[in-house]
Design a protein around this motif. Sequence first.
Motif, mmCIF file in Angstrom:
data_model
loop_
_atom_site.group_PDB
_atom_site.id
_atom_site.type_symbol
_atom_site.label_atom_id
_atom_site.label_comp_id
_atom_site.label_asym_id
_atom_site.label_seq_id
_atom_site.Cartn_x
_atom_site.Cartn_y
_atom_site.Cartn_z
ATOM 1 N N HIS A 7 -7.816 11.695 -3.612
ATOM 2 C CA HIS A 7 -8.006 10.773 -2.488
ATOM 3 C C HIS A 7 -7.842 9.297 -2.851
ATOM 4 O O HIS A 7 -7.213 8.542 -2.113
ATOM 5 N N TRP A 8 -8.420 8.862 -3.963
ATOM 6 C CA TRP A 8 -8.343 7.439 -4.291
ATOM 7 C C TRP A 8 -6.924 7.047 -4.677
ATOM 8 O O TRP A 8 -6.494 5.934 -4.398
ATOM 9 N N SER A 9 -6.188 7.965 -5.303
ATOM 10 C CA SER A 9 -4.794 7.650 -5.620
ATOM 11 C C SER A 9 -3.957 7.535 -4.356
ATOM 12 O O SER A 9 -2.941 6.835 -4.336
ATOM 13 N N ALA A 10 -4.376 8.217 -3.287
ATOM 14 C CA ALA A 10 -3.670 8.137 -2.009
ATOM 15 C C ALA A 10 -4.195 7.001 -1.130
ATOM 16 O O ALA A 10 -3.766 6.847 0.019
ATOM 17 N N GLY A 11 -5.131 6.217 -1.659
ATOM 18 C CA GLY A 11 -5.660 5.084 -0.913
ATOM 19 C C GLY A 11 -6.617 5.454 0.195
ATOM 20 O O GLY A 11 -6.876 4.644 1.083
ATOM 21 N N LEU A 52 0.824 -1.211 0.000
ATOM 22 C CA LEU A 52 0.000 0.000 0.000
ATOM 23 C C LEU A 52 0.854 1.255 0.000
ATOM 24 O O LEU A 52 0.575 2.213 -0.734
ATOM 25 N N ALA A 53 1.899 1.259 0.810
ATOM 26 C CA ALA A 53 2.779 2.434 0.874
ATOM 27 C C ALA A 53 3.456 2.680 -0.465
ATOM 28 O O ALA A 53 3.566 3.830 -0.925
ATOM 29 N N LEU A 54 3.918 1.612 -1.116
ATOM 30 C CA LEU A 54 4.537 1.752 -2.432
ATOM 31 C C LEU A 54 3.546 2.270 -3.461
ATOM 32 O O LEU A 54 3.835 3.209 -4.220
ATOM 33 N N LEU A 55 2.364 1.667 -3.469
ATOM 34 C CA LEU A 55 1.373 2.017 -4.478
ATOM 35 C C LEU A 55 0.862 3.439 -4.302
ATOM 36 O O LEU A 55 0.619 4.138 -5.294
ATOM 37 N N LYS A 56 0.697 3.896 -3.055
ATOM 38 C CA LYS A 56 0.195 5.249 -2.820
ATOM 39 C C LYS A 56 1.072 6.287 -3.505
ATOM 40 O O LYS A 56 0.578 7.201 -4.167
#
Length: 506
Positions: free
Chosen positions: A405-409, A95-99
């Motif tokens: 927001h959705w790109s930041a999870g 999640l941290a990588l993808l954000k």
Amino acid sequence: MNEFQRRSAEINDLLCVLNVLNWDARTQMPAGGSGARAQQIATISALAQEKLLDPAYGVSAQAVSGDDLDNRAAQQALDAIAALKRIPAELTRELALLKSEAQELWARAKGANDFQMFAPALTRMVELNQQLAEALGYEGHPYDALLNMYEPGLTVETLLPLFEQLRVHHVPLLQAIQQQQQPRSDFLNRSYPAAEQKRLSLALAKGFGYDTGRGRLDESAHPFEISFTRQDVRITTRIQENFLSGALFGTLHETGHALYEQGVRSELSRTVLTSDLLGLYAVAGASYGTHESQSRLWENRIGRSRAFWDLHYPQLQSAFPEQLADVDTAAFHRAVNTVRPSLIRVEADELTYDLHIMLRVELERALIGGELAVRDLPAAWNARIKSDLGLDVPDDARGVLQDIHWSAGMFGSFPTYTIGNVMASQFYAAALEGLPELENGLLRGEYTPLREWLTDHIYQHGRTYTPHELLERVTGRGLDPQPYLEYLSGKYGELYGLDRQKEQTT
């Protein structure tokens, strides 16, 4: 207790480092740095989680036996530990990588007006948040698990009736307003030099009490506030040369967030009570809704009031004499309070703003529940904008790609904007009761009494209380939309002459 405090301080330091990295990524970092930055954020996030889940930290929290403040901090740590133990470490890292990667992709996709460029990353983000919801656990809908990360105690079951109550109020009021003559607002779209917009926006923020000795104003694609302890609280705004009110009210909105963070008691710095341990953020507010109540209160209840512009409009005219030569205070005040359905949430008026939030909540709830596929999201978005606001969406940049927001999870965070609107009116009503001369002072530009009252009753406590506890302490009751509905009806009834029209009809 000393061991618990020491370990809590180290975790808070790491979360503040994450905030620094995120602030830089969203304001100054070149696009080429996104890949490396994603790795850095993932590494620091993993370190913070390792320290949080270190058995010695849990032991130190369990050993705390102090005053109420100490015990609350220890219990919050234990609750976060219990929740995070249910989340696989690999899920946290991914999640941290993808954000980080997804936010850079979102920015490029929005600039190119190309949803398909962002869709694969969003699809994976939805999948990871579905996994997160399953790991955290829930009783009703999987969306409940994500809601609780931002607004403890909130569920779909309690949220939807609130939304319905607001919709029943908002839609008829909107329809009544649309039958009235709309004020002119063309002058808001004249050419306003960016440097002067920024200078004036910062001056107004400082007038509210934003301490630039402990903060600064920068520019970003999406306005935000972020803190690295109460001694370093930064805000950004989005400046468009052909849209004056965007930067002004965006800055005042983020100033409300910043006043909250700057108002936290110094004794709480580097403690659990200024850290969202579950979300791995350094943020001091009781909840996202509580935080949003302050941005909405300062932006709308104060910043859009006639009293505010009676005092400050001369500053605006002085900064832009040619652009505003044919506009008086009354016309400007009416323009920045115009009710008109729009495509962009952050530029929406107070009345239609909640309709934007309801739309997003319904869509992301369906995404998390598996009832809506990412590939179908643009069509679903456009259909809801048409049915709710009567508008045709011309492109994805002004549609499904407009929010970060959705790109930041941040699935589950959108409802907190409307929760914040409701809380803002409750808190303001309590302030009026506690400060009988408040509104007379506001006529003279005296913002300190309100800020100090809010600091005493809300800001200084950081995350000491749950949002429900804080509402009960400050207002004597839980979440109640009635003051908010009365405020909107009264404000727009007066601005659009609805009360006079009703009297004439009866």
